[in-house]
Design a protein around this motif. Structure first.
Motif: not given
Ligand code: S3P
Length: 449
Positions: A435-439, A444-449
């Motif tokens: 969240a801080m990096m987004a500020t 960001q991308w989420e995913g699953n391997l």
């Protein structure tokens, strides 16, 4: 039931990073604030406590041994202590999760009380060496039954009264120093720790703040002799925890390596025993300003203004290593993007952190296109001179929060994003990292391997 697959993390920087952020409270200070408050007689209040999994493991353990610990609606924590000598027998095993600091410091506390406790932890913690605390604490009369190799799960059978010891640290470790000192709190007489290489001094500062009788003598060669008078009575305190300089290292390096960035990280603790990363980054040409320097909770604090910079490679002097022992993963990332060669040696302790940080960083950096040579006690890195790395790879974090955050930051300076294979460990020390990096403007991308 099979557990859900780990959630991955990818960060990119579509534009320069900008903005003002804060980082969570210092992890080392948060652990100690809970432990000493739990041993004081009366109610302490802690503001800015790190609410990461490691610190919550300490809170749970202190509750299991009799302290009353609550979080108020205003985010401050109150702790009703049991008094030195008052720890109760825990009803079940103490689950330390991923936290080496909780384990080693609490082994010290338990060892001088007439109680027994079993310590368990996750797969990473269960590989880490505990003999370094078992050895000195056994000399006090406490008994230990550990798993093969001196590892978790292990049982401590405390002794009261314990025998005070004088112990010369064979490794530069604040955890070992603190374990011996905390054992000394409920031990009659004077417990001494001789520290040839200074390590973080939060325990000494906070013990003094709580009213313990503690002296620190520094000899001509820099050796420190710390003497604590036992059977101390601790007085409850109001504590304000400064932002964690280790956590601040991630946005700081991110701003240095993403062209055009300028950010402010407010309220960062800069205790000289912790600030080595900033000294090294500045020596590499990093534009890092300390603004609004002040004292918070007995610790030096400043706001860091960080601007993107052309970095130069560096050779790290061995004497600075203890003051940045947790910061090497992120320094390696900075070195991989600097101009010229960096020689980072004398880092043997990195092999026994949450992961083998020398091997794991070497593998990950190579996978994303950096030029890295692994030696027994460190890395030699030839940087790109500011050109982006290739990226594109999946990197393995091995249950290590700092590996995960280091590669999330490296991804910002890669042609193709880096996939961090498991984002969950970040919650041990920095739950608000993404969240801080987004500020600051990262995506960001989420995913699953
Ligand atoms: C810590 C000391 C350091 C550090 C750890 C926290 C502490 O470990 O790596 O994250 O709070 O005392 P060592 O003392 O074992 O080097």
């Amino acid at each position: 039931m099979t557990p859900p697959p780990p959630q991955t993390l990818r960060l990119t920087a579509p534009r320069p990073l900008a903005g003002r952020v804060t980082v969570p409270g210092d992890k080392s200070i948060s652990h100690r604030a809970l432990m000493l408050s739990a041993l004081a007689v009366g109610t302490s209040r802690v503001e800015g406590l790190l609410e990461g999994e490691d610190v919550l493991a300490t809170a749970a353990a202190m509750r299991a041994m009799g302290a009353t610990i609550m979080r108020g609606d205003d985010g401050a924590w109150t702790i009703d202590g049991v008094g030195v000598g008052g720890l109760l027998q825990p009803a079940s095993a103490l689950d330390m999760g991923n936290s080496g600091t909780s384990t080693r410091l609490l082994m010290g506390l338990v060892s001088s009380h007439a109680i027994s406790a079993t310590f368990i932890g996750d797969a990473s913690l269960s590989k880490r060496p505990m003999a370094r605390v078992i050895e000195p604490l056994s000399r006090t009369g406490a008994e230990f039954t550990a798993s093969p190799g001196g590892r978790l799960p292990l049982m401590v059978r405390g002794i009261c009264p314990a025998v005070p010891i004088e112990y010369r640290l064979p490794v530069a470790s604040a955890q070992v120093k603190s374990a011996v000192l905390l054992a000394g709190l409920n031990t009659p007489g004077i417990t001494r720790v001789v520290e040839p290489v200074p390590t973080r001094d939060h325990s000494e500062r906070m013990l003094r703040g709580f009213g313990a009788e503690i002296s620190v003598e520094t000899q001509a060669d820099g050796t420190r002799i710390i003497a604590l008078t036992g059977e101390a009575e601790l007085r409850p305190q109001q504590i304000v925890v400064p932002g964690d300089p280790s956590s601040a290292g991630f946005p700081a390096v991110a701003a240095l390596i993403v062209p055009g960035s300028e950010i402010v990280i407010a309220n960062v603790g800069l205790n000289p025993t912790r600030a080595g990363l900033y000294e090294m980054l500045r020596a590499m040409g990093g534009d890092i300003g300390f603004e609004n320097e002040r004292t918070v909770g007995g610790e030096p604090v400043a706001d860091l203004r960080v601007k993107a910079s052309a970095l130069r490679g560096i050779e790290v002097p061995p004497s600075i290593v203890p003051s940045m022992v947790d910061e090497f993963p992120i320094l390696f990332v900075a070195c991989a993007l600097a101009q010229g060669r960096s020689v980072l040696r004398g880092l043997d302790e990195l092999r026994v952190k949450e992961s083998d940080r020398i091997a794991v960083m070497a593998a990950g950096l190579r996978a994303i296109g950096a030029t890295v040579e692994e030696v027994e006690d460190g890395l030699i890195i030839d940087g790109t001179g500011g050109d982006p790395l290739a990226g594109g790879a999946v990197v393995a974090t091995h249950l290590d929060h700092r590996i995960a955050m280091s590669f999330a930051v490296a991804s910002l300076a890669c042609r193709m994003p880096v996939t961090v294979d498991d984002r969950a460990p970040i919650a041990t020390s920095f739950p608000s990292f993404v969240a801080m990096m987004a500020t600051l403007g990262a995506e960001q991308w989420e995913g699953n391997l």
